[in-house]
Design a protein around this motif. Structure first.
Motif, PDB file in Angstrom:
ATOM      1  N   VAL A 222      -4.325   5.912  -9.378  1.00 41.35           N
ATOM      2  CA  VAL A 222      -4.745   4.530  -9.212  1.00 41.35           C
ATOM      3  C   VAL A 222      -3.559   3.594  -9.421  1.00 41.35           C
ATOM      4  O   VAL A 222      -2.794   3.746 -10.369  1.00 41.35           O
ATOM      5  N   GLY A 223      -3.414   2.635  -8.518  1.00 39.64           N
ATOM      6  CA  GLY A 223      -2.320   1.682  -8.607  1.00 39.64           C
ATOM      7  C   GLY A 223      -1.097   2.061  -7.802  1.00 39.64           C
ATOM      8  O   GLY A 223      -0.171   1.260  -7.655  1.00 39.64           O
ATOM      9  N   THR A 224      -1.091   3.284  -7.238  1.00 38.02           N
ATOM     10  CA  THR A 224       0.046   3.738  -6.445  1.00 38.02           C
ATOM     11  C   THR A 224       0.120   2.964  -5.134  1.00 38.02           C
ATOM     12  O   THR A 224      -0.885   2.753  -4.466  1.00 38.02           O
ATOM     13  N   LYS A 225       1.320   2.533  -4.770  1.00 38.87           N
ATOM     14  CA  LYS A 225       1.528   1.867  -3.477  1.00 38.87           C
ATOM     15  C   LYS A 225       1.673   2.942  -2.401  1.00 38.87           C
ATOM     16  O   LYS A 225       2.444   3.884  -2.554  1.00 38.87           O
ATOM     17  N   CYS A 226       0.912   2.802  -1.310  1.00 38.19           N
ATOM     18  CA  CYS A 226       0.877   3.811  -0.255  1.00 38.19           C
ATOM     19  C   CYS A 226       1.067   3.156   1.111  1.00 38.19           C
ATOM     20  O   CYS A 226       0.875   1.951   1.281  1.00 38.19           O
ATOM     21  N   SER A 227       1.422   3.982   2.078  1.00 39.96           N
ATOM     22  CA  SER A 227       1.466   3.555   3.474  1.00 39.96           C
ATOM     23  C   SER A 227       0.551   4.475   4.269  1.00 39.96           C
ATOM     24  O   SER A 227       0.416   5.659   3.952  1.00 39.96           O
ATOM     25  N   GLY A 228      -0.067   3.927   5.288  1.00 41.85           N
ATOM     26  CA  GLY A 228      -0.967   4.747   6.094  1.00 41.85           C
ATOM     27  C   GLY A 228      -1.397   4.021   7.346  1.00 41.85           C
ATOM     28  O   GLY A 228      -0.756   3.054   7.771  1.00 41.85           O
ATOM     29  N   ARG A 229      -2.501   4.486   7.911  1.00 37.73           N
ATOM     30  CA  ARG A 229      -3.031   3.887   9.129  1.00 37.73           C
ATOM     31  C   ARG A 229      -4.536   3.653   9.008  1.00 37.73           C
ATOM     32  O   ARG A 229      -5.212   4.341   8.257  1.00 37.73           O
ATOM     33  N   VAL A 230      -5.017   2.688   9.764  1.00 36.99           N
ATOM     34  CA  VAL A 230      -6.446   2.393   9.794  1.00 36.99           C
ATOM     35  C   VAL A 230      -7.137   3.470  10.628  1.00 36.99           C
ATOM     36  O   VAL A 230      -6.797   3.681  11.789  1.00 36.99           O
ATOM     37  N   GLY A 261      -6.962 -13.456   6.989  1.00 36.37           N
ATOM     38  CA  GLY A 261      -6.317 -13.580   8.289  1.00 36.37           C
ATOM     39  C   GLY A 261      -5.833 -12.283   8.894  1.00 36.37           C
ATOM     40  O   GLY A 261      -5.455 -12.256  10.065  1.00 36.37           O
ATOM     41  N   MET A 262      -5.842 -11.183   8.130  1.00 34.50           N
ATOM     42  CA  MET A 262      -5.372  -9.908   8.680  1.00 34.50           C
ATOM     43  C   MET A 262      -6.440  -9.299   9.574  1.00 34.50           C
ATOM     44  O   MET A 262      -7.592  -9.174   9.182  1.00 34.50           O
ATOM     45  N   LYS A 263      -6.053  -8.940  10.778  1.00 39.06           N
ATOM     46  CA  LYS A 263      -6.955  -8.269  11.703  1.00 39.06           C
ATOM     47  C   LYS A 263      -6.660  -6.779  11.666  1.00 39.06           C
ATOM     48  O   LYS A 263      -5.505  -6.374  11.729  1.00 39.06           O
ATOM     49  N   LEU A 264      -7.699  -5.972  11.540  1.00 40.03           N
ATOM     50  CA  LEU A 264      -7.513  -4.525  11.473  1.00 40.03           C
ATOM     51  C   LEU A 264      -8.026  -3.870  12.734  1.00 40.03           C
ATOM     52  O   LEU A 264      -9.150  -4.122  13.162  1.00 40.03           O
ATOM     53  N   GLN A 265      -7.200  -3.015  13.312  1.00 37.12           N
ATOM     54  CA  GLN A 265      -7.588  -2.230  14.473  1.00 37.12           C
ATOM     55  C   GLN A 265      -7.272  -0.769  14.200  1.00 37.12           C
ATOM     56  O   GLN A 265      -6.326  -0.452  13.471  1.00 37.12           O
ATOM     57  N   THR A 266      -8.075   0.111  14.778  1.00 36.44           N
ATOM     58  CA  THR A 266      -7.842   1.539  14.623  1.00 36.44           C
ATOM     59  C   THR A 266      -6.415   1.889  15.028  1.00 36.44           C
ATOM     60  O   THR A 266      -5.945   1.492  16.086  1.00 36.44           O
ATOM     61  N   GLY A 267      -5.725   2.620  14.141  1.00 37.37           N
ATOM     62  CA  GLY A 267      -4.356   3.038  14.422  1.00 37.37           C
ATOM     63  C   GLY A 267      -3.296   2.134  13.832  1.00 37.37           C
ATOM     64  O   GLY A 267      -2.116   2.508  13.793  1.00 37.37           O
ATOM     65  N   ASP A 268      -3.688   0.912  13.350  1.00 44.03           N
ATOM     66  CA  ASP A 268      -2.705   0.001  12.766  1.00 44.03           C
ATOM     67  C   ASP A 268      -2.055   0.620  11.536  1.00 44.03           C
ATOM     68  O   ASP A 268      -2.715   1.252  10.707  1.00 44.03           O
ATOM     69  N   LYS A 269      -0.757   0.391  11.384  1.00 38.25           N
ATOM     70  CA  LYS A 269      -0.043   0.829  10.185  1.00 38.25           C
ATOM     71  C   LYS A 269      -0.222  -0.226   9.097  1.00 38.25           C
ATOM     72  O   LYS A 269      -0.065  -1.424   9.357  1.00 38.25           O
ATOM     73  N   VAL A 270      -0.560   0.204   7.879  1.00 37.76           N
ATOM     74  CA  VAL A 270      -0.809  -0.716   6.774  1.00 37.76           C
ATOM     75  C   VAL A 270      -0.183  -0.186   5.490  1.00 37.76           C
ATOM     76  O   VAL A 270       0.017   1.020   5.324  1.00 37.76           O
ATOM     77  N   ASP A 271       0.145  -1.115   4.579  1.00 38.64           N
ATOM     78  CA  ASP A 271       0.517  -0.775   3.214  1.00 38.64           C
ATOM     79  C   ASP A 271      -0.663  -1.118   2.323  1.00 38.64           C
ATOM     80  O   ASP A 271      -1.313  -2.154   2.520  1.00 38.64           O
ATOM     81  N   PHE A 272      -0.956  -0.256   1.350  1.00 43.65           N
ATOM     82  CA  PHE A 272      -2.110  -0.515   0.490  1.00 43.65           C
ATOM     83  C   PHE A 272      -1.890   0.056  -0.898  1.00 43.65           C
ATOM     84  O   PHE A 272      -0.977   0.857  -1.126  1.00 43.65           O
ATOM     85  N   GLU A 273      -2.728  -0.380  -1.816  1.00 44.78           N
ATOM     86  CA  GLU A 273      -2.707   0.110  -3.194  1.00 44.78           C
ATOM     87  C   GLU A 273      -3.932   0.995  -3.405  1.00 44.78           C
ATOM     88  O   GLU A 273      -5.051   0.599  -3.097  1.00 44.78           O
ATOM     89  N   ALA A 274      -3.714   2.207  -3.893  1.00 48.93           N
ATOM     90  CA  ALA A 274      -4.812   3.148  -4.130  1.00 48.93           C
ATOM     91  C   ALA A 274      -5.591   2.731  -5.368  1.00 48.93           C
ATOM     92  O   ALA A 274      -5.010   2.471  -6.422  1.00 48.93           O
ATOM     93  N   ASN A 275      -6.917   2.683  -5.250  1.00 45.89           N
ATOM     94  CA  ASN A 275      -7.794   2.325  -6.366  1.00 45.89           C
ATOM     95  C   ASN A 275      -9.077   3.135  -6.282  1.00 45.89           C
ATOM     96  O   ASN A 275      -9.230   4.006  -5.410  1.00 45.89           O
ATOM     97  N   THR A 276     -10.005   2.859  -7.159  1.00 46.03           N
ATOM     98  CA  THR A 276     -11.362   3.393  -7.063  1.00 46.03           C
ATOM     99  C   THR A 276     -12.323   2.226  -7.152  1.00 46.03           C
ATOM    100  O   THR A 276     -12.070   1.248  -7.872  1.00 46.03           O
ATOM    101  N   ASP A 277     -13.437   2.291  -6.397  1.00 42.72           N
ATOM    102  CA  ASP A 277     -14.395   1.191  -6.434  1.00 42.72           C
ATOM    103  C   ASP A 277     -15.426   1.424  -7.524  1.00 42.72           C
ATOM    104  O   ASP A 277     -15.325   2.384  -8.311  1.00 42.72           O
ATOM    105  N   GLU A 278     -16.456   0.562  -7.572  1.00 35.96           N
ATOM    106  CA  GLU A 278     -17.462   0.640  -8.624  1.00 35.96           C
ATOM    107  C   GLU A 278     -18.261   1.929  -8.582  1.00 35.96           C
ATOM    108  O   GLU A 278     -18.855   2.343  -9.573  1.00 35.96           O
ATOM    109  N   GLN A 279     -18.309   2.574  -7.406  1.00 39.46           N
ATOM    110  CA  GLN A 279     -19.053   3.824  -7.266  1.00 39.46           C
ATOM    111  C   GLN A 279     -18.165   5.046  -7.495  1.00 39.46           C
ATOM    112  O   GLN A 279     -18.600   6.171  -7.300  1.00 39.46           O
ATOM    113  N   GLY A 280     -16.910   4.798  -7.877  1.00 44.39           N
ATOM    114  CA  GLY A 280     -16.000   5.903  -8.144  1.00 44.39           C
ATOM    115  C   GLY A 280     -15.326   6.470  -6.909  1.00 44.39           C
ATOM    116  O   GLY A 280     -14.620   7.473  -6.987  1.00 44.39           O
TER     117      GLY A 280
END
Length: 455
Positions: A222-230, A261-280
Motif C-alpha cells: 500500500v502506498g507504492t507508486k506504480c505505472s500501468g494501463r487502463v 478533468g482526466m479522461k480515461l480510455q482503455t489502453g491509456d498509460k497511467v501512474d497510480f498509487e496502490a491502495n486498498t478500499d473499504e472492502q479490502g
C-alpha cells in the motif's frame, strides 16, 4: 431446482480444495474427470498485448509487436506430447476470440510456432469474430457435439466474457494476466473435483479465480507508486480497473480517485498509487495519465450513442436523415436534444443496400464514396460528431415498405428497425475524440471546444 442462470455459491469451490493442491503439469495424471473441450481466448490470454492496442495499419509481427505468454507454449506443448494413457489425451482444444481484428488474429495463428508447428495446428475448433462469447461457445458446441458442462474456458475478462459463458453452464477460469501454468493446472483439478461421478447434464457454470483457486496475487505494498494501463473504465458506472505493467495485478479505480478533468480510455498509460478500499480490494488512486487533463470548466458532459460505418459518415454528411433501432433507445429523449455520435470499430454487415438506394436516386459512385467516407483523422473508435434528434416513433408496415422512409434510413424494409428517430441536424466535431463506446445512450465528457455551435 438449481437456477441455471445464477452463479452458484462459491462456498463449494472452497470446501474441499486442499491448501497445498498440486500445481505441476505432471500432477494432471491423477485427474478423475476431464473436460472434453478446453477453450482459450487469444488477447491477453494466450498472447499479449490485445490486438486493439496495437495502433498500426500493418499486421503485427510475431515476437516483436506481440508475443505468446510463456505458459501458452508450455501448456500447448505438454498437451501435444502426452501419451495415449493420459487422462487428457482425448481432449480437444478450441479458440474463442472476440475481436474486430480477425484478419490479424488468423494471420498470427499461422505465424506463431510452438516447436516447428504453427499455433493454429493445436486447435480443432476456431471461433474468431465480434459478438458475444455465448455465440462462440454455441458454435463450438454445435461443431463438437460436446455439452457446455464438459467444457473449460480460459479468458482474461471476467466482467463480460466469463459471465456470459457461465450462464450457459461452462466452467471458466479467470486469467487476468494471461494464461499461467498454475491457473491451468488448478482449474483442471477443480473441474475434476466438481465433475467426478456426474453425467454430462451436471451443472458446471462456475467461474474460477485467484481467490477460489488459492492463487497468490502479486500486489504491491500500500502506498507504492506504480505505472500501468487502463484495462476498463465506464464513465456512466463511474469505476474501472487499471493493470500494473510490472506485475500484471489489477486494481479497482473509482471515479473519486481520478484527478479532475482526466479522461480515461482503455489502453491509456497511467501512474497510480496502490491502495486498498473499504472492502479490502486492491484499489488505485490515479496520479496522472497520458490523456487530457483539461480543467473541469473546459469540459462538457453530453449523451452519446454509437453508430457503425458507413452510416456514421452518411448521417454527418446529411445523406441519412432517420436512424432506426429495434429498441426504443431515443424514445425518452426530448426532441431537440443534442447527442454525440461515436463511430463504432466494426462496420455494418450490409455494405451494398445503401449504395443501391442512393444509385436509384441518381447519385454517382464517386459521390457515394465521398458521402460514406470519414474525414481525415476522424476514425473508427472515436466520437466524431454531434446530432440533434427530432421525434421518435414506431414505424408501421406501410411506412417500412415506403420508399420515403427507406430513402431516409438508407435501408430496405428488412433492414429498418421498429423505432425510427428523425435527425434534425448533424455536424462533425471540431476534432475527433478517441474513446470506447458503450451500448445504448451513455454519457461522456469531452472538451467544450470540440463541440461546434448549432447552425
Amino acid at each position: 431446482m438449481t437456477n441455471r442462470f445464477r452463479q452458484p455459491s462459491l462456498t463449494r469451490l472452497h470446501s474441499s480444495t486442499p491448501s497445498t493442491i498440486l500445481t505441476t503439469l505432471e500432477s494432471l495424471t491423477s485427474l478423475q474427470a476431464v473436460p472434453k473441450v478446453i477453450i482459450f481466448d487469444l488477447d491477453n490470454t494466450l498472447w499479449t498485448p490485445e490486438l486493439y492496442q496495437i495502433r498500426q495499419r500493418t499486421a503485427p509481427v510475431v515476437n516483436r509487436d506481440i508475443r505468446l505468454f510463456p505458459a501458452s507454449r508450455e501448456v500447448l506443448q505438454f498437451l501435444n506430447d502426452i501419451e495415449p494413457s493420459h487422462p487428457l489425451y482425448q481432449v480437444e482444444l478450441a479458440i474463442a476470440s472476440r475481436t474486430s481484428k480477425g484478419a490479424w488474429a488468423e494471420q498470427l495463428l499461422n505465424e506463431f510456432t510452438i516447436g516447428t508447428s504453427p499455433l493454429r495446428s493445436f486447435f480443432r475448433y476456431i471461433e474468431i469474430r465480434t459478438g458475444s462469447k455465448k455465440q462462440h461457445s454455441t458454435a463450438i458446441r454445435a461443431a463438437s457435439g460436446v455439452p457446455y458442462s464438459s467444457m473449460l474456458f480460459f479468458d482474461d475478462d471476467a466482467r463480460m466474457n466469463l459471465g456470459e459463458t457461465s450462464q450457459l453452464g461452462v466452467m471458466s477460469c479467470h486469467t487476468p494476466r494471461g494464461l499461467t501454468t498454475e491457473h491451468f493446472v488448478k482449474a483442471l483439478h477443480k473441474f475434476s473435483e466438481l465433475k467426478a461421478g456426474h453425467d454430462d447434464q451436471h451443472w458446471m457454470g462456475y467461474i474460477l479465480d485467484a481467490n477460489n483457486l488459492q492463487i497468490a496475487e502479486p500486489m504491491k505494498q500500500v502506498g507504492t507508486k506504480c505505472s500501468g494501463r487502463v484495462k476498463f473504465y465506464s464513465p456512466t458506472k463511474r469505476f474501472g480497473f487499471v493493470v500494473d505493467e510490472t506485475t500484471g495485478a489489477e486494481y479497482f479505480v473509482h471515479e473519486s480517485k481520478v484527478p479532475s478533468g482526466m479522461k480515461l480510455q482503455t489502453g491509456d498509460k497511467v501512474d497510480f498509487e496502490a491502495n486498498t478500499d473499504e472492502q479490502g480490494r486492491p484499489s488505485a488512486t490515479l496520479l496522472r495519465g497520458a490523456s487530457s487533463t483539461a480543467p473541469k470548466d473546459e469540459m462538457v458532459a453530453m449523451p452519446c450513442f454509437t453508430m457503425s460505418q458507413p452510416f456514421a459518415a452518411l448521417l454527418l454528411n446529411g445523406i441519412k436523415t432517420v436512424e432506426s433501432r429495434n429498441n426504443p433507445m431515443f424514445q425518452d429523449i426530448k426532441p431537440g436534444t443534442r447527442l454525440l455520435l461515436h463511430c463504432g470499430r466494426k462496420d455494418w454487415h450490409d455494405l451494398e443496400s445503401y449504395k443501391t438506394i442512393l444509385k436509384e436516386k441518381g447519385i454517382s459512385n464517386n459521390e457515394i464514396q465521398k458521402a460514406s467516407s470519414l474525414r481525415p483523422k476522424y476514425d473508427r473508435g472515436c466520437v466524431i460528431g454531434v446530432v440533434t434528434i427530432g421525434k421518435t416513433w414506431m414505424a408501421n408496415e406501410n411506412e417500412l415498405n415506403s420508399k420515403n422512409l427507406q430513402n431516409r434510413v438508407l435501408a430496405p424494409a428488412s433492414g429498418i428497425g421498429k423505432f425510427c428517430t428523425e435527425i434534425v441536424e448533424a455536424q462533425w466535431l471540431n476534432e475527433p475524440i478517441r474513446m470506447r463506446g458503450n451500448p445504448g445512450v451513455f454519457t461522456v465528457e469531452i472538451p467544450k471546444k470540440s463541440v461546434p455551435e448549432r447552425v
